[in-house]
Design a protein around this motif. Sequence first.
Motif, PDB file in Angstrom:
ATOM      1  N   ILE A 132       0.879  -1.183   0.000  1.00  0.00           N
ATOM      2  CA  ILE A 132       0.000   0.000   0.000  1.00  0.00           C
ATOM      3  C   ILE A 132       0.911   1.226   0.000  1.00  0.00           C
ATOM      4  CG2 ILE A 132      -1.726   1.330   1.290  1.00  0.00           C
ATOM      5  CD1 ILE A 132      -2.674  -1.348   2.542  1.00  0.00           C
ATOM      6  N   ILE A 133       0.774   2.073  -1.014  1.00  0.00           N
ATOM      7  CA  ILE A 133       1.572   3.309  -1.041  1.00  0.00           C
ATOM      8  C   ILE A 133       0.729   4.425  -0.426  1.00  0.00           C
ATOM      9  CG2 ILE A 133       2.728   5.027  -2.481  1.00  0.00           C
ATOM     10  CD1 ILE A 133       3.293   2.840  -4.519  1.00  0.00           C
ATOM     11  N   ASP A 134       1.233   5.016   0.645  1.00  0.00           N
ATOM     12  CA  ASP A 134       0.532   6.096   1.327  1.00  0.00           C
ATOM     13  C   ASP A 134       1.049   7.425   0.783  1.00  0.00           C
ATOM     14  OD1 ASP A 134      -0.443   8.023   3.017  1.00  0.00           O
ATOM     15  OD2 ASP A 134       0.118   7.002   4.873  1.00  0.00           O
ATOM     16  N   GLY A 135       0.225   8.079  -0.027  1.00  0.00           N
ATOM     17  CA  GLY A 135       0.626   9.373  -0.597  1.00  0.00           C
ATOM     18  C   GLY A 135      -0.220  10.502  -0.031  1.00  0.00           C
ATOM     19  N   GLY A 136      -0.815  10.274   1.152  1.00  0.00           N
ATOM     20  CA  GLY A 136      -1.642  11.326   1.764  1.00  0.00           C
ATOM     21  C   GLY A 136      -3.057  11.319   1.206  1.00  0.00           C
ATOM     22  N   PRO A 137      -3.850  12.345   1.563  1.00  0.00           N
ATOM     23  CA  PRO A 137      -5.254  12.380   1.159  1.00  0.00           C
ATOM     24  C   PRO A 137      -5.442  12.605  -0.351  1.00  0.00           C
ATOM     25  CG  PRO A 137      -4.673  14.327   2.480  1.00  0.00           C
ATOM     26  CD  PRO A 137      -3.457  13.472   2.415  1.00  0.00           C
ATOM     27  N   CYS A 138      -6.484  11.995  -0.922  1.00  0.00           N
ATOM     28  CA  CYS A 138      -6.815  12.236  -2.336  1.00  0.00           C
ATOM     29  C   CYS A 138      -7.496  13.597  -2.431  1.00  0.00           C
ATOM     30  CB  CYS A 138      -7.758  11.159  -2.864  1.00  0.00           C
ATOM     31  SG  CYS A 138      -7.052   9.514  -2.775  1.00  0.00           S
ATOM     32  N   GLN A 139      -7.081  14.356  -3.421  1.00  0.00           N
ATOM     33  CA  GLN A 139      -7.532  15.731  -3.537  1.00  0.00           C
ATOM     34  C   GLN A 139      -9.027  15.829  -3.867  1.00  0.00           C
ATOM     35  OE1 GLN A 139      -5.496  17.388  -6.852  1.00  0.00           O
ATOM     36  NE2 GLN A 139      -6.671  19.305  -6.716  1.00  0.00           N
ATOM     37  N   MET A 140      -9.536  14.963  -4.736  1.00  0.00           N
ATOM     38  CA  MET A 140     -10.924  15.123  -5.192  1.00  0.00           C
ATOM     39  C   MET A 140     -11.929  14.322  -4.372  1.00  0.00           C
ATOM     40  SD  MET A 140     -10.299  15.429  -9.206  1.00  0.00           S
ATOM     41  CE  MET A 140      -9.756  17.018  -9.805  1.00  0.00           C
ATOM     42  N   GLY A 141     -11.608  13.088  -4.062  1.00  0.00           N
ATOM     43  CA  GLY A 141     -12.427  12.351  -3.105  1.00  0.00           C
ATOM     44  C   GLY A 141     -13.600  11.570  -3.664  1.00  0.00           C
ATOM     45  N   ILE A 142     -13.967  11.811  -4.923  1.00  0.00           N
ATOM     46  CA  ILE A 142     -15.029  11.027  -5.577  1.00  0.00           C
ATOM     47  C   ILE A 142     -14.411  10.456  -6.846  1.00  0.00           C
ATOM     48  CG2 ILE A 142     -17.240  11.251  -6.823  1.00  0.00           C
ATOM     49  CD1 ILE A 142     -18.251  12.048  -4.335  1.00  0.00           C
ATOM     50  N   GLU A 143     -14.846   9.265  -7.260  1.00  0.00           N
ATOM     51  CA  GLU A 143     -14.224   8.604  -8.395  1.00  0.00           C
ATOM     52  C   GLU A 143     -14.405   9.397  -9.701  1.00  0.00           C
ATOM     53  OE1 GLU A 143     -16.626   7.484  -6.515  1.00  0.00           O
ATOM     54  OE2 GLU A 143     -16.202   5.485  -5.708  1.00  0.00           O
ATOM     55  N   SER A 144     -13.670   8.940 -10.726  1.00  0.00           N
ATOM     56  CA  SER A 144     -13.718   9.613 -12.025  1.00  0.00           C
ATOM     57  C   SER A 144     -15.103   9.523 -12.655  1.00  0.00           C
ATOM     58  CB  SER A 144     -12.691   8.972 -12.961  1.00  0.00           C
ATOM     59  OG  SER A 144     -13.022   7.616 -13.196  1.00  0.00           O
ATOM     60  N   THR A 145     -15.365  10.429 -13.562  1.00  0.00           N
ATOM     61  CA  THR A 145     -16.575  10.389 -14.375  1.00  0.00           C
ATOM     62  C   THR A 145     -16.360   9.340 -15.461  1.00  0.00           C
ATOM     63  OG1 THR A 145     -16.875  12.729 -13.970  1.00  0.00           O
ATOM     64  CG2 THR A 145     -18.106  11.798 -15.823  1.00  0.00           C
ATOM     65  N   VAL A 146     -17.302   8.399 -15.598  1.00  0.00           N
ATOM     66  CA  VAL A 146     -17.159   7.360 -16.630  1.00  0.00           C
ATOM     67  C   VAL A 146     -18.075   7.709 -17.796  1.00  0.00           C
ATOM     68  CG1 VAL A 146     -17.377   4.903 -17.201  1.00  0.00           C
ATOM     69  CG2 VAL A 146     -16.620   5.584 -14.914  1.00  0.00           C
ATOM     70  N   ILE A 147     -17.490   7.744 -18.998  1.00  0.00           N
ATOM     71  CA  ILE A 147     -18.258   8.180 -20.147  1.00  0.00           C
ATOM     72  C   ILE A 147     -18.069   7.202 -21.313  1.00  0.00           C
ATOM     73  CG2 ILE A 147     -16.445   9.913 -20.578  1.00  0.00           C
ATOM     74  CD1 ILE A 147     -18.903  11.643 -21.482  1.00  0.00           C
ATOM     75  N   ASP A 148     -19.186   6.730 -21.827  1.00  0.00           N
ATOM     76  CA  ASP A 148     -19.175   5.754 -22.914  1.00  0.00           C
ATOM     77  C   ASP A 148     -19.039   6.503 -24.237  1.00  0.00           C
ATOM     78  OD1 ASP A 148     -19.625   3.868 -24.828  1.00  0.00           O
ATOM     79  OD2 ASP A 148     -21.479   3.081 -23.959  1.00  0.00           O
ATOM     80  N   CYS A 149     -17.926   6.265 -24.943  1.00  0.00           N
ATOM     81  CA  CYS A 149     -17.663   6.981 -26.188  1.00  0.00           C
ATOM     82  C   CYS A 149     -17.864   6.087 -27.404  1.00  0.00           C
ATOM     83  CB  CYS A 149     -16.245   7.543 -26.162  1.00  0.00           C
ATOM     84  SG  CYS A 149     -16.057   8.878 -24.992  1.00  0.00           S
ATOM     85  N   THR A 150     -18.590   4.990 -27.274  1.00  0.00           N
ATOM     86  CA  THR A 150     -18.753   4.082 -28.412  1.00  0.00           C
ATOM     87  C   THR A 150     -19.938   4.467 -29.292  1.00  0.00           C
ATOM     88  OG1 THR A 150     -20.115   2.564 -27.101  1.00  0.00           O
ATOM     89  CG2 THR A 150     -17.753   2.116 -27.163  1.00  0.00           C
ATOM     90  N   GLY A 151     -20.810   5.342 -28.806  1.00  0.00           N
ATOM     91  CA  GLY A 151     -21.984   5.726 -29.599  1.00  0.00           C
ATOM     92  C   GLY A 151     -21.798   7.073 -30.277  1.00  0.00           C
TER      93      GLY A 151
END
Length: 358
Positions: free
Chosen positions: A174-193
């Motif tokens: 486990i690499i401890d690099g301190g707190p995550c700046q944004m805190g919510i996961e990435s936006t997932v966007i379907d680009c196949t259509g």
Amino acid sequence: MKTVILEINPTEKNLKNHSGIIQGGEIIKEGGLVAFPTETVYGLGANGLDSEAVKGIYKAKDRPSDNPLILHIADVRDVEDLVEEIPDHAKLLMERFWPGPITLVLKKQKQVPAQVTGGLDTVAVRMPSHPIARALIAAAGVPIAAPSANRSGRPSPTLAEHVTRDLAGRVEMIIDGGPCQMGIESTVIDCTGETPMVLRPGSLSVEEMEELVGTLQLDVGVATAENKEKDVAPKSPGMKYRHYSPEAQLLIIEGEDAEVQKKFIEMINSAEANLKLGFLATKEMVSQLQDHLVDHSVKVLGSREDLGEMAANLFRLLREFDEEDVDLILAEGLPLHGLGLAVMNRLRKAAGYQIIRV
Ligand code: TXA
Ligand code: MG
């Protein structure tokens, strides 16, 4: 298994020569698991081209194997080895927002193992901006498959301590690099259509993407977040699972400010005396209700002026309630614009869609 926990300062120069990064890269190459910080949440990484290593991720997290993973790359050009084609709107999004908190779903190439994609013919790809994530991917020399580094169903980790709590003894490092700046996961966007479609709202707001590529479609799983309809099957498999849940029961109160205040007071006054109550609300709401909140566990999500602050705090605060053995959390609903859409999507899921509208 003994888990090595290693602190690395993300602002350190020359991370690629850091002995911890080199060691992490070796573990990934050899088929092991390394948890690492990204700008959104901590990820649990394995070699994304090694199906056995990827299986290890599902096992460590107790994750259902039909829920596909995101491949993380260190260089924009690396996407070309993973996907069949890159439509123009996807190119625009990559050029503008990578590295950053946006994940693109594209048609996959054969070399991407079925274990990564849950058997789908598409693959999700993201280039994170966090310096430790980038250095680790480069050191591994392969795309890193990484879901959020929590046990399946738990809130995503925004501190290394959260990862340790969920996964110690189950991963090599486990690499401890301190707190995550944004805190919510990435936006997932379907680009196949024809038109890009938001499968999961996240740390990049819909409005920001729309400024660049025009109106986006929202997948039913996002659009109907208000109203959980059991027969609606979201296109992003991960959106269908119970998620982000604290152990306490969570109830959201949504509506006009004055009405929400009244409801909070009514619920405090009528709660059973032996019930340990928690409050999750904006700074503004907490200051208005102050006199009623003594004796209860109160956590300030952030100021109404700053949705980014609320996003950064949400998962950590949900975990803190559990540490305090709170029985029932009452949470204030937030507006659905900007990052509010992602924050409310996570909060409503965490609440199992138990919402009181006033
Ligand atoms: O910010 C993030 O995205 C973090 C960090 C570590 O990068 N990762 C993350 O991964 O949140 P995970 O596995 O917790 O969520 C990935 C989401 C799930 O909802 C999954 O169903 C969806 O992306 N997904 C992955 N591949 C997909 C595909 N081919 N088609 C549709 N949805 C996909
Ligand atoms: Mg997750």
